[in-house]
Design a protein around this motif. Structure first.
Motif, short mmCIF file in Angstrom:
data_model
loop_
_atom_site.label_atom_id
_atom_site.label_comp_id
_atom_site.label_asym_id
_atom_site.label_seq_id
_atom_site.Cartn_x
_atom_site.Cartn_y
_atom_site.Cartn_z
N ALA A 115 11.09 16.33 10.64
CA ALA A 115 11.03 14.87 10.57
C ALA A 115 12.43 14.30 10.42
CB ALA A 115 10.16 14.42 9.39
N SER A 116 12.67 13.20 11.07
CA SER A 116 13.94 12.48 10.94
C SER A 116 13.63 11.02 10.67
CB SER A 116 14.79 12.63 12.19
OG SER A 116 14.08 12.17 13.34
N VAL A 161 20.64 7.08 -0.26
CA VAL A 161 20.03 7.71 0.91
C VAL A 161 19.50 9.09 0.56
CG1 VAL A 161 20.51 8.75 3.17
CG2 VAL A 161 21.30 6.43 2.67
N GLY A 162 20.33 9.89 -0.12
CA GLY A 162 19.91 11.23 -0.49
C GLY A 162 18.68 11.22 -1.38
N ARG A 167 12.83 12.19 -1.95
CA ARG A 167 11.49 11.76 -2.37
C ARG A 167 10.52 11.74 -1.20
NH1 ARG A 167 14.13 7.53 -5.32
NH2 ARG A 167 13.33 6.04 -3.78
N LEU A 168 10.99 11.23 -0.06
CA LEU A 168 10.13 11.15 1.12
C LEU A 168 9.76 12.55 1.59
CD1 LEU A 168 8.75 9.64 3.39
CD2 LEU A 168 10.96 9.53 4.59
N ALA A 169 10.74 13.45 1.67
CA ALA A 169 10.47 14.81 2.12
C ALA A 169 9.49 15.51 1.19
CB ALA A 169 11.78 15.60 2.21
N GLU A 220 6.11 5.02 8.13
CA GLU A 220 6.94 4.14 8.94
C GLU A 220 8.38 4.66 9.04
OE1 GLU A 220 6.79 0.29 7.24
OE2 GLU A 220 4.68 -0.06 7.71
N ARG A 221 8.98 4.39 10.19
CA ARG A 221 10.39 4.68 10.46
C ARG A 221 10.74 6.16 10.29
NH1 ARG A 221 10.57 0.05 7.42
NH2 ARG A 221 11.33 1.13 5.57
N VAL A 222 9.77 7.02 10.50
CA VAL A 222 9.99 8.46 10.48
C VAL A 222 9.47 9.05 11.79
CG1 VAL A 222 9.44 10.65 9.36
CG2 VAL A 222 9.87 8.61 7.97
N ARG A 223 10.31 9.86 12.43
CA ARG A 223 9.90 10.50 13.69
C ARG A 223 9.59 11.97 13.40
NH1 ARG A 223 12.26 13.20 18.18
NH2 ARG A 223 14.30 13.21 17.16
#
Length: 236
Positions: A115-116, A161-162, A167-169, A220-223
């Motif tokens: 994921a990016s 950002v980090g 958290r998202l990951a 959202e906003r994750v590919r």
């Protein structure tokens, strides 16, 4: 004669290898060596094998043929042995470990998830949500030449950002691992925030694929890049 080794299977695996040729510029037929309760799938080679496209494809074709008929321990590209005797000795010496691994991987396949994130959108969100970041950015845009300002802004944004990406990951991992028998998280690269391999049992395949789709739709906003089912290289 030197051998290239593709996989290890149980001796009961049918090993339907008719028509398959192996790696190398003069590819030999793929065959099986049986020793006790195990088999190794091999082909003769007379050269050093490098990861060329043709050889990578041949290696994967063998794995695909074998995994269609049962559980395998797929070896990473490039594994060689001196001769048939050496292969048989390894199979006999490590039989218990190989048999246990085959049982653990029975009816399972590997899936990759990467994921990016849209970094520009994330930066805008940080600048809009942090008073200090917004103040620093406005002062820099207004022409304030204080050299400490870009440094402080850069450090603040990098830290935020980090933290947000970690958290998202973690949340993405948690949403998938409950459907997996095992998982392996690798350090992301090339701008990714997530790089994970999951071992999924066939009984959970449909639920796992639905979870992947749901994750992509709801985040959202994750590919995302999903890949699988694959031979379970990461869990051998």
């Amino acid at each position: 004669m030197p051998l290239y080794v593709y996989s290890i299977t149980a001796a009961t695996h049918p090993c339907r290898l008719d028509g398959l040729t192996g790696v190398g510029t003069d590819p030999a037929p793929v065959r099986a060596i049986t020793a006790g309760r195990l088999r190794a799938v091999v082909s003769d080679v007379d050269e050093e094998i490098r990861p060329k496209r043709r050889d990578l494809t041949a290696h994967q074709e063998v794995q695909d043929r074998l995994i269609a008929d049962g559980t395998v321990l797929p070896l990473q590209f490039g594994y060689t042995a001196p001769d048939d005797r050496a292969v048989s000795e390894v199979l006999l010496e490590h039989a218990d470990g190989y048999l246990a691994a085959l049982e653990r991987l029975r009816n399972c396949a590997e899936y990759h998830v990467k994921a990016s994130q849209d970094e520009e959108a994330l930066l805008r969100e940080i600048l809009g949500g942090s008073d200090r970041a917004r103040q620093l950015n406005e002062r820099i845009k207004a022409g304030d030449a204080d050299p400490r300002l870009p440094l402080e802004l850069g450090e603040l944004v990098a830290a935020e950002v980090g933290e947000r990406q970690e958290r998202l990951a973690a949340g993405l991992v948690e949403s998938l691992v409950s459907l997996a028998e095992d998982h392996s998280v690798r350090a992301p690269s090339d701008g990714d925030i997530l790089n994970i391999s999951l071992l999924v049992h066939d009984d959970n395949k449909d639920a796992f694929l639905r979870a992947e789709t749901r994750l992509a739709d709801q985040t959202e906003r994750v590919r995302f890049r999903f890949n699988g089912p694959l031979p379970p290289y990461s869990f051998v």
